[in-house]
Each structure stands twice: as structure tokens, then as C-alpha cells.
Design a protein around this motif. Structure first.
Motif, mmCIF file in Angstrom:
data_model
loop_
_atom_site.group_PDB
_atom_site.id
_atom_site.type_symbol
_atom_site.label_atom_id
_atom_site.label_comp_id
_atom_site.label_asym_id
_atom_site.label_seq_id
_atom_site.Cartn_x
_atom_site.Cartn_y
_atom_site.Cartn_z
ATOM 1 N N ILE A 256 0.853 -1.194 0.000
ATOM 2 C CA ILE A 256 0.000 0.000 0.000
ATOM 3 C C ILE A 256 0.889 1.244 0.000
ATOM 4 C CG2 ILE A 256 -1.947 -1.083 1.181
ATOM 5 C CD1 ILE A 256 -1.152 0.495 3.693
ATOM 6 N N HIS A 257 0.332 2.316 -0.557
ATOM 7 C CA HIS A 257 0.971 3.634 -0.500
ATOM 8 C C HIS A 257 -0.003 4.568 0.199
ATOM 9 C CE1 HIS A 257 3.387 7.114 -1.687
ATOM 10 N NE2 HIS A 257 2.234 7.712 -1.946
ATOM 11 N N ILE A 258 0.485 5.333 1.169
ATOM 12 C CA ILE A 258 -0.344 6.262 1.938
ATOM 13 C C ILE A 258 0.216 7.664 1.774
ATOM 14 C CG2 ILE A 258 -1.223 6.884 4.224
ATOM 15 C CD1 ILE A 258 -0.828 3.929 5.026
ATOM 16 N N HIS A 259 -0.677 8.600 1.453
ATOM 17 C CA HIS A 259 -0.295 10.013 1.387
ATOM 18 C C HIS A 259 -1.108 10.781 2.426
ATOM 19 C CE1 HIS A 259 0.968 13.891 -0.214
ATOM 20 N NE2 HIS A 259 -0.304 14.260 -0.144
ATOM 21 N N ARG A 260 -0.422 11.621 3.189
ATOM 22 C CA ARG A 260 -1.078 12.501 4.154
ATOM 23 C C ARG A 260 -0.585 13.923 3.932
ATOM 24 N NH1 ARG A 260 2.009 10.180 9.617
ATOM 25 N NH2 ARG A 260 4.136 10.468 8.842
ATOM 26 N N MET A 273 8.457 7.002 15.350
ATOM 27 C CA MET A 273 9.478 7.620 14.497
ATOM 28 C C MET A 273 8.780 8.640 13.593
ATOM 29 S SD MET A 273 12.009 5.604 11.856
ATOM 30 C CE MET A 273 13.328 6.431 10.979
ATOM 31 N N MET A 274 9.442 9.759 13.305
ATOM 32 C CA MET A 274 8.875 10.760 12.408
ATOM 33 C C MET A 274 9.150 10.364 10.957
ATOM 34 S SD MET A 274 7.339 12.923 14.299
ATOM 35 C CE MET A 274 7.011 14.242 13.120
ATOM 36 N N MET A 275 8.117 10.513 10.114
ATOM 37 C CA MET A 275 8.266 10.247 8.685
ATOM 38 C C MET A 275 7.536 11.307 7.886
ATOM 39 S SD MET A 275 8.232 6.148 7.953
ATOM 40 C CE MET A 275 9.592 5.117 8.522
ATOM 41 N N ASP A 276 7.816 11.335 6.584
ATOM 42 C CA ASP A 276 7.297 12.366 5.689
ATOM 43 C C ASP A 276 5.839 12.087 5.316
ATOM 44 O OD1 ASP A 276 7.301 14.650 4.168
ATOM 45 O OD2 ASP A 276 9.117 14.140 3.051
ATOM 46 N N THR A 277 5.368 12.806 4.302
ATOM 47 C CA THR A 277 3.962 12.727 3.924
ATOM 48 C C THR A 277 3.613 11.467 3.137
ATOM 49 O OG1 THR A 277 4.464 14.041 1.963
ATOM 50 C CG2 THR A 277 3.671 15.225 3.901
ATOM 51 N N ASP A 278 4.602 10.839 2.487
ATOM 52 C CA ASP A 278 4.345 9.658 1.668
ATOM 53 C C ASP A 278 4.974 8.428 2.312
ATOM 54 O OD1 ASP A 278 2.962 10.428 -0.991
ATOM 55 O OD2 ASP A 278 4.457 12.002 -0.671
ATOM 56 N N ILE A 279 4.153 7.393 2.452
ATOM 57 C CA ILE A 279 4.558 6.200 3.190
ATOM 58 C C ILE A 279 4.216 4.963 2.370
ATOM 59 C CG2 ILE A 279 4.154 4.842 5.289
ATOM 60 C CD1 ILE A 279 3.378 7.592 6.594
ATOM 61 N N ASP A 280 5.198 4.093 2.217
ATOM 62 C CA ASP A 280 4.993 2.826 1.520
ATOM 63 C C ASP A 280 5.162 1.672 2.502
ATOM 64 O OD1 ASP A 280 4.698 3.417 -1.458
ATOM 65 O OD2 ASP A 280 6.480 4.597 -0.955
ATOM 66 N N VAL A 281 4.228 0.732 2.438
ATOM 67 C CA VAL A 281 4.274 -0.449 3.299
ATOM 68 C C VAL A 281 4.099 -1.682 2.422
ATOM 69 C CG1 VAL A 281 3.366 -1.552 5.389
ATOM 70 C CG2 VAL A 281 3.095 0.929 5.080
ATOM 71 N N HIS A 282 4.929 -2.700 2.635
ATOM 72 C CA HIS A 282 4.751 -3.943 1.895
ATOM 73 C C HIS A 282 5.149 -5.124 2.773
ATOM 74 C CE1 HIS A 282 9.128 -3.481 1.141
ATOM 75 N NE2 HIS A 282 9.129 -4.809 1.016
ATOM 76 N N ILE A 283 4.771 -6.318 2.322
ATOM 77 C CA ILE A 283 5.054 -7.564 3.027
ATOM 78 C C ILE A 283 6.135 -8.334 2.286
ATOM 79 C CG2 ILE A 283 4.123 -9.834 3.643
ATOM 80 C CD1 ILE A 283 3.220 -7.678 5.547
#
Length: 345
Positions: A256-260, A273-283
Motif C-alpha cells: 500500500i501507498h499512503i499520502h497525508r 518515528m517521524m516520517m514524511d507525507t508519503d509512506i509505503d508499506v509492503h510484506i
């Protein structure tokens, strides 16, 4: 005669709620010396467990056992991914999420018996923006609670429930765009959690149906909730019924890709942990080998000492609902009743 397996115990002396002083003696007395040659390594600073585990994998040692809490387990495990070195766990933390999901015993002597049985299986793990996780990762209220829980003077399920109840109504939901293999959708959410395993720890089940064998993550989206929703959500966490709650949306995905809109906190296995606006999660499917309990199946139902307290509470909630709705202190009333029941356990 079969060659003995080489096993390293990595002990974090400051993790968890109790002393590790007796653990070396228990290992010496209980470990099967006909099967294993072993060594003990003590961590000396943050990140040391990961360094030791990586060194062990490079040397081709058969098993590395993390002796500590979820942070120690994550450190050791991330250094063993895609190697022939298996992860063992002697849980000594406050949550013990991965150990509980795998139905590993919380008792040190019984944990060593599991190691002696030496049943090794391959399991999935997750990655969020390059950071491996083995139970869950998340953002929004999920990460916020991780920060609060880490800052708490005491640990355990009561502290966790107290933080959920007290802080939930203060947190402002965010809008997220979530894209998976089927397309993109926008959600206004208090939290988005990605679960490789079923629980956070302490038998708080964020994804009761999750398995570490299917090559997918369970994605949990918690919609905004009000004062009367908060206790039910907290109870559902412990009663494996979160998926039935109307405030919860779930689906499964490999990536999944998440944008905030703004950067912010995330957590992986409870570490914020601090992270940016775009987040990628995979298995990563079957990317880590783990010693398992030969007498239990993954995520088997376990007795939960909180269940009766929550059941009693919600059997009586209608008796106080009318008064709560008229009161400007609705959530405080609910908190006091619930926490009083928990503290009597």
C-alpha cells in the motif's frame, strides 16, 4: 552423530519489567547441551542487539535468541531477515506482541523448552519506508498512543486502555489517501494500522484474523469516534472483536501507498518515528525463520484476564448511559468505572 547447532542468546539487561540476572543460570541448567553449543551476549547500548545479530547471521550461526521486549525482538529480527539464521524469543517485555501471536510461553524455563524442541518455520514480515516490522506498524492515533505508552511511568494493559480512553477524544483525525492493488481511496481516520501479526501486545488484538503466512497485511482504518464509542473500541481490542465494530474498516493487501498532508509520527512494532507525507508499506513473504511452539497453532485463542471485566462493564453500560449523555463529563465517568474494574483484577 549430528553436529550441534550453534545458538547465541542476546540479552538486553534493561528491557522489560524484571531483572535478567537469573536468565543465564536458567539457560545453563535447562538448555539441551546435546543439541546446542551456546554463547551469551549482553547488549551495551541502543542498536547493539541488531549489530550482534547481524554478526551472528554473517558467521552462519543457526539460531539467535532475543531475550528482552518488543524493541529487542525487532532489533534482532531485522538483522536475520533473508538469512539461514532463525530467530528465537525469550519474552521479557511489557507487551511481547510477536511472542504472544506465536503462542510462545511467557515463562523463561518454558521458553527454553521451546528452543530445545527446535521447530523452525518461515514467516512474513513487513517493511514501512525501509523499516522492518514483524507485528504492526501504523500512523495517526496509533503512533500517538505509542508515544504516550512509551512516556508512561508504568506499563501493561491497564495503562494502554487508560491512554486510549483518556487521549482518544483529544486527537484530531486526519485525511489519508490510501492506494493498494485495487486503486486509491480517501479516508478520514483516527489511525491506519498495517498488521502482519494479530496484536500490538498484551493481547490487544488490532487484527484478530491476521496471519504471518499469507503474504498479505491486514490494513485497519479506524474512523472518528465519540465519547460513547471509546470504551467499546478499547474492549474490542482485547476481546478479538474489533472487526465487528462499525468504526473499523479493514482490507488485505501486499503493498500500500499512503499520502497525508503533513509529516508526522509513525510506529513500527511500537517504536515511534517521524516520517514524511508519503509512506509505503509492503510484506516480505516468508522472509524470516522463527522458532515456534510445536504444541500450538499461530494466533490460537488464549484466555484473557481482562475479558470478564470488560463483559461485566458492558452488561451494565445501559444503566449509566442516560446519565452519561446528560453529563458534560461523559468520558470521565466511563473511565472511572472501567479502570476501577480493571484495578480490582
Amino acid at each position: 552423530m549430528n553436529q550441534k547447532r550453534q545458538i547465541t542468546f542476546i540479552i538486553n539487561p534493561i528491557s522489560g519489567n524484571h531483572s535478567k540476572d537469573e536468565i543465564p543460570k536458567i539457560i545453563e541448567a535447562r538448555l539441551d547441551k546435546d543439541l546446542f553449543d551456546y554463547e551469551l551476549r549482553m547488549t551495551e547500548y541502543a542498536g547493539h542487539a541488531a549489530e550482534i545479530a547481524y554478526e551472528c547471521a554473517e558467521k552462519g550461526r543457526d539460531i539467535v535468541v532475543a531475550v528482552g521486549g518488543d524493541g529487542t525482538v525487532n532489533e534482532v529480527a531485522r538483522s536475520l531477515t533473508h538469512s539461514n539464521t532463525a530467530l528465537g524469543i525469550i519474552p521479557c517485555g511489557s507487551g511481547n506482541g510477536l511472542a504472544r501471536h506465536l503462542c510462545l510461553p511467557m515463562d523463561t524455563k518454558k521458553s527454553i523448552d521451546i528452543i530445545n524442541a527446535c521447530k523452525i518455520e518461515a514467516f512474513d514480515y513487513g517493511v514501512i519506508n525501509g523499516q522492518p516490522f514483524f507485528c504492526t506498524c501504523g500512523m495517526g492515533f496509533d503512533a500517538f498512543i505509542s508515544l504516550k505508552f512509551a512516556e508512561a511511568g508504568k506499563r501493561g494493559p491497564i495503562t494502554y486502555v487508560e491512554n486510549v480512553l483518556k487521549e482518544g477524544l483529544k486527537y484530531k483525525p486526519e485525511t489519508y489517501e490510501v492506494e493498494d492493488e485495487s486503486g486509491a481511496k480517501k479516508y478520514k481516520a483516527f489511525l491506519i494500522a498495517c498488521a502482519n501479526a494479530s496484536q500490538y501486545g498484551n493481547n490487544a488484538y488490532i487484527a484478530p484474523g491476521a496471519t504471518m503466512k499469507d503474504g498479505e497485511m491486514d490494513v485497519i482504518i479506524m474512523e472518528p469516534f465519540n465519547a460513547l464509542d471509546a470504551p467499546q473500541l478499547a474492549a474490542d481490542l482485547f476481546m478479538k472483536t474489533l472487526g465487528n465494530n462499525s468504526k473499523i474498516k479493514t482490507f488485505r493487501a501486499k503493498n500500500i501507498h499512503i499520502h497525508r498532508k503533513e509529516p508526522g509520527a509513525i510506529h513500527f512494532d511500537g517504536d515511534p518515528m517521524m516520517m514524511d507525507t508519503d509512506i509505503d508499506v509492503h510484506i516480505e513473504h516468508e522472509g524470516i525463520k522463527i522458532l515456534t511452539n510445536p504444541e500450538a497453532i499461530e494466533d490460537a485463542s488464549q484466555p484473557n484476564f481482562l475479558l470478564n471485566a470488560f463483559s461485566d462493564f458492558f452488561n451494565n453500560i445501559n444503566n449509566v448511559r442516560e446519565d452519561i449523555e446528560r453529563s458534560g463529563r461523559r468520558i470521565q465517568v466511563i473511565n472511572k468505572v472501567l479502570l476501577r474494574k480493571l484495578q480490582r483484577l
